[in-house]
Design an enzyme around this catalytic site. Structure first.
Site: not given
Ligand code: AHR
Length: 548
Positions: A212, A347
């Site tokens: 990110e 994610e």
């Molecule tokens: O999964 C939790 C957080 O969500 C992670 O650390 C980040 O990459 C995302 O914003």
């Protein structure tokens, strides 16, 4: 207005039953639905890596979830929770991403190697909650690279490491690769690795370049990130291994980020696309406000207490991943015309407000229910259908955090409904994705005054030799759907179903009641090229068919 970026910034700043009784009383309209499986229309091999995982030094994921310590009374293998390892083997966990997430861009890999008693204690990126135990707030580095590699080896999974681009120089990335991959006895770092128990290299293939990077990974512009990406990945020694570099993708569906990065890579040299393995997408379904707000805190719903409307809204939000994949794939293709770079959805999952933690104090832990199982089945089906574009998917996160497959605390361990879905779907790994056309009545729900449709039945199909796997979610909370499954000219020799459902859409597994939501198996009488199957309301079904 709060945003996810602000949330992360503030974090950094503060450093049973099958349910048949429910639908047997309801008249399932006679085969009003149809699933047509088009065996000749292939969509590409489903990378096993679509079924991958994500672990971060965050809340109870590492300490208490994975790592219990070798002198713990909790059954463990070299300090790693034994139950977890056994379940990961069962679901054939392909890849595990580590050490973050946002944590990755604040982490010095050197803190987590060498003699444990000499490792420093640091403020964890996720240290903002005073309710969290000290070990979650002040990182003791008991678990580092070597422990993670051991965990992967025990689980039969490949490691995927995310490098710190925000606060370490590129040199340290080279050194981490050297620590992991340089041959036995070749370098000082290889000797250090040997002293930690592994003379042989770990041969890590998947390397994330930041996380990110538009936010917690450095508040960068796509052009800045492109420059950092090129610097980090230029001439990294491979030690005979292919290094698959994964770029940090957009904030949500921000196409400007993707276009900006790809354009800037092409401006430098088009051939560089050949060096980028994947482009990360993150998709969290967090806004259950029915479009009333985009505030990161106010938009969230509760994990367990939810209305029927919120059930549908979560799925509606989850389905946004499909246009995200399509639009980013298209944008990437404007520059990388040969599509050498694949998508990595590293994610994904629902994200609720705090309050449903199995272990109070574990930040970002939430209680997965049947709704999350349907969400997860729906997402995995969606990724299967995009087998040609998506090379990896990582559910966020594996244990004690967000869309957990498992919850654990001390000697207690439970498989969540999400964990069962990964088991039901594991047969898709490495199979050929084939087109399946679903025709079923839509459900409609009230979205802030607007009747909003959602498909009731969704799914995917894959084939491997004579074995066909059809996975289907029925999102409809009240109606069973009797469905004609048609295989064209192919015939079915035998069939069986595994079904995950419950009479209560809020059902979930707790340490006290671990089997409230558990799959049930049924033989199906199916022969010829068509058969009828009833999908219970609010269910996930995996149909294993043996073709003639
Ligand atoms: O999964 C939790 C957080 O969500 C992670 O650390 C980040 O990459 C995302 O914003």
């Amino acid at each position: 207005m709060n945003s996810r970026r602000q949330f992360l910034r503030s974090a950094a700043a503060t450093a049973g039953a099958l349910g048949l009784s429910r639908f047997s009383g309801l008249a399932a309209a006679a085969a009003e639905s149809k699933i047509e499986i088009l065996l000749n229309e292939t969509r590409g091999i489903i990378s096993p890596n679509i079924y991958s995982h994500f672990t971060e030094h965050l809340g109870g994921v590492i300490y208490d979830g994975i790592w219990v310590g070798s002198d713990s009374k909790v059954p463990n293998v070299f300090g790693i929770r034994r139950d977890l390892v056994e379940h990961l083997k069962k679901i054939k966990a392909p890849v595990i991403r580590y050490p973050g997430g946002c944590f990755a861009d604040s982490y010095d890999w050197r803190d987590g190697v060498g003699p444990v008693e000499k490792r420093p204690r640091r403020t964890n990126f996720w240290a903002f909650s005073e309710k969290s135990p000290a070990i979650h707030r002040y990182e003791p580095n008991f678990f580092g690279t070597d422990e993670f590699m051991r965990f992967c080896k025990l689980a039969g999974a490949e490691p995927y490491l995310a490098a710190n681009v925000r606060s370490l120089p590129a040199e340290e990335f080279d050194r981490w690769v050297e620590y992991c991959n340089s041959p036995k006895g070749s370098t000082t770092l290889a000797d250090m690795r040997a002293a930690a128990g592994s003379p042989d290299p770990y041969n890590v293939h998947y390397w994330g370049v930041g996380n990110e990077s538009w936010g917690c990974g450095g508040d960068q512009t796509p052009q800045e990130y492109s420059a950092a990406f090129r610097r980090f990945t230029a001439w990294v020694p491979g030690y005979g291994q292919q290094l698959n570099f994964i770029g940090s993708g957009p904030n949500g569906d921000d196409l400007n980020w993707t276009r900006g990065f790809f354009e800037s890579i092409r401006q430098k040299e088009e051939d560089l696309f050949g060096k980028i393995y994947g482009w990360g997408l993150h998709h969290y379904a967090w806004n259950l406000s029915m479009g009333r707000t985009s505030d990161w805190d106010k938009g969230k719903g509760d994990a367990v207490q939810f209305s029927t409307g919120e059930w549908y809204e979560l799925l509606h939000e989850g389905l946004r991943l499909e246009p995200m994949i399509d639009s980013h794939w298209q944008a990437m293709g404007e520059f990388d015309t040969q599509h050498r770079v694949k998508l990595i959805v590293d994610e994904w999952g629902p994200w609720y407000r705090p309050g449903s933690e199995a272990t109070p104090g574990d930040i970002l832990e939430q209680m997965p229910t049947l709704r999350d199982a349907v969400f997860s089945g729906m997402t995995l089906d969606l990724l299967n259908r995009h087998a040609n574009q998506v090379a990896m998917g990582n559910c966020a996160q594996l244990i004690n955090c967000l869309n957990s497959l498992y919850l654990a605390h001390e000697d207690r361990f439970v498989i969540t409904p999400v964990g069962h879905v990964f088991d039901l779907y594991s047969g898709h790994q490495g199979a050929q994705s084939i087109r399946a056309v679903f025709s079923a009545p839509e459900v409609s729900y009230d979205r802030n005054g607007t009747p909003t449709p959602l498909p009731s039945l969704m799914g995917s199909a894959s084939v491997r030799g004579k074995e066909l796997l059809l996975t289907v979610v029925n999102a409809d909370v009240t109606q069973a759907h009797e469905t004609q499954v048609s295989l064209g000219s192919a015939g079915v020799a035998s069939a069986s179903a595994r079904i995950l459902t419950n009479t209560d859409i809020h059902a979930h597994n707790t340490f006290a009641q671990p089997d409230a939501v558990a799959p049930q198996s049924r033989e199906i009488s199916a022969s010829g090229s068509d058969f009828t199957h009833v999908f219970p309301p609010a269910s996930v079904t995996s149909l294993a068919l043996r073709l003639r």
